[in-house]
Write a protein that holds these residues in place. Sequence first.
Motif, short mmCIF file in Angstrom:
data_model
loop_
_atom_site.label_atom_id
_atom_site.label_comp_id
_atom_site.label_asym_id
_atom_site.label_seq_id
_atom_site.Cartn_x
_atom_site.Cartn_y
_atom_site.Cartn_z
N ASN A 1 49.13 68.09 23.08
CA ASN A 1 47.88 67.53 22.58
C ASN A 1 47.07 67.06 23.79
O ASN A 1 47.52 67.17 24.95
CB ASN A 1 48.13 66.41 21.57
CG ASN A 1 48.88 65.22 22.16
OD1 ASN A 1 48.87 65.00 23.37
ND2 ASN A 1 49.52 64.45 21.30
N THR A 2 45.88 66.51 23.56
CA THR A 2 45.00 66.16 24.68
C THR A 2 45.63 65.12 25.60
O THR A 2 45.59 65.27 26.83
CB THR A 2 43.66 65.63 24.15
OG1 THR A 2 43.09 66.59 23.26
CG2 THR A 2 42.68 65.39 25.29
N THR A 3 46.24 64.10 25.03
CA THR A 3 46.85 63.05 25.84
C THR A 3 47.96 63.60 26.72
O THR A 3 48.03 63.33 27.93
CB THR A 3 47.40 61.93 24.95
OG1 THR A 3 46.33 61.38 24.18
CG2 THR A 3 48.06 60.83 25.78
N SER A 4 48.84 64.41 26.13
CA SER A 4 49.95 64.99 26.88
C SER A 4 49.47 65.99 27.93
O SER A 4 50.02 66.06 29.03
CB SER A 4 50.94 65.67 25.93
OG SER A 4 51.57 64.73 25.10
N LEU A 5 48.44 66.75 27.58
CA LEU A 5 47.92 67.75 28.51
C LEU A 5 47.35 67.08 29.75
O LEU A 5 47.60 67.52 30.88
CB LEU A 5 46.86 68.62 27.82
CG LEU A 5 46.40 69.85 28.60
CD1 LEU A 5 47.55 70.83 28.81
CD2 LEU A 5 45.25 70.55 27.86
N LYS A 6 46.58 66.03 29.56
CA LYS A 6 46.02 65.31 30.71
C LYS A 6 47.13 64.69 31.56
O LYS A 6 47.08 64.75 32.81
CB LYS A 6 45.06 64.24 30.23
CG LYS A 6 43.77 64.80 29.64
CD LYS A 6 42.97 63.74 28.92
CE LYS A 6 42.41 62.71 29.85
NZ LYS A 6 41.54 61.75 29.14
N LYS A 7 48.14 64.14 30.93
CA LYS A 7 49.26 63.55 31.68
C LYS A 7 49.98 64.64 32.48
O LYS A 7 50.35 64.43 33.65
CB LYS A 7 50.23 62.87 30.71
CG LYS A 7 51.34 62.08 31.37
CD LYS A 7 52.27 61.45 30.35
CE LYS A 7 51.59 60.35 29.58
NZ LYS A 7 52.54 59.63 28.69
N PHE A 8 50.19 65.80 31.86
CA PHE A 8 50.84 66.93 32.52
C PHE A 8 50.00 67.41 33.71
O PHE A 8 50.53 67.62 34.81
CB PHE A 8 51.03 68.05 31.51
CG PHE A 8 51.71 69.28 32.04
CD1 PHE A 8 52.94 69.22 32.66
CD2 PHE A 8 51.11 70.53 31.89
CE1 PHE A 8 53.57 70.36 33.14
CE2 PHE A 8 51.73 71.68 32.36
CZ PHE A 8 52.95 71.59 32.99
N PHE A 9 48.69 67.54 33.51
CA PHE A 9 47.81 68.00 34.58
C PHE A 9 47.80 67.03 35.76
O PHE A 9 47.73 67.45 36.92
CB PHE A 9 46.39 68.19 34.06
CG PHE A 9 46.20 69.45 33.24
CD1 PHE A 9 47.24 70.37 33.09
CD2 PHE A 9 44.98 69.72 32.63
CE1 PHE A 9 47.05 71.53 32.34
CE2 PHE A 9 44.80 70.87 31.88
CZ PHE A 9 45.83 71.77 31.73
#
Length: 257
Positions: free
Chosen positions: A189-197
């Motif tokens: 999701n958006t939160t996880s994607l930003k954390k991953f990036f």
Amino acid sequence: MPNLYNKKLAQISLSTSCKAIILGSILGDGCLKFYKPYKNARFWIRHSIVQKQYWEWKISQLDEIRTQKSERIQSPHDLSRKKKLFFQSAALEELTQIYKRTYKKNILQIKRTWLNHMTPLSLAIWWLDDGSIIKNGRNGVLCTDAFTKKELKILKRYFIIVWNVDVRIGQIHRMYKGEYRSVFRLYFNTTSLKKFFRIIMSSTPLPSMISKYCILYKDAELQQRWISEMILAFPMCEKEIMETIRQRKMQLKYFRK
């Protein structure tokens, strides 16, 4: 991160970056293989000609395992209209050691014992090989079609325990050799994607791959915040970031309404 100093995989006499690229690639567009009559494994990767800059960067980091005949161009075949860029390493004992810890009977085994050796560079390579931003430009997916649901559960647990990134396992149906089959993928999701990036962007080898990180927002303030984070990771690429985001928004109906 787990303490891996005394683990055998950590002690294999290849550079840290070389091992990181190999581990990330075997989850993506590469693999380890044995070829007769050689007694040791080789590492190979294959990319489309459109990814030439990325492929050239990868193989430039693999000097310690390459030969004078490691690179070649493959002609298009029935499944692809574009030429392929192919790299095959030397047959080396060090690669055999990695193979023994990651493969069984020529099949990649998803296990925490070797996933724990993945670095941000490994994750970046995996994302650049098989990751995509999807839907409204704020969610992501890793195409893990070759892995079982059981293996994806191992990967999901690995992400949350080692990197504190939560991912979801999703099932889709796709055509494969003339018939539909169910496959499983990892979704952010958006939160996880930003954390991953935030974990992997600074390890991304080329500014030419910044499109892989262009999260899109309709809200101008939220968009500018993410642009600022990308500029921190790619400080020489502000113009490219702005133009890439503009072009991607033009391509998506969601942003053209």
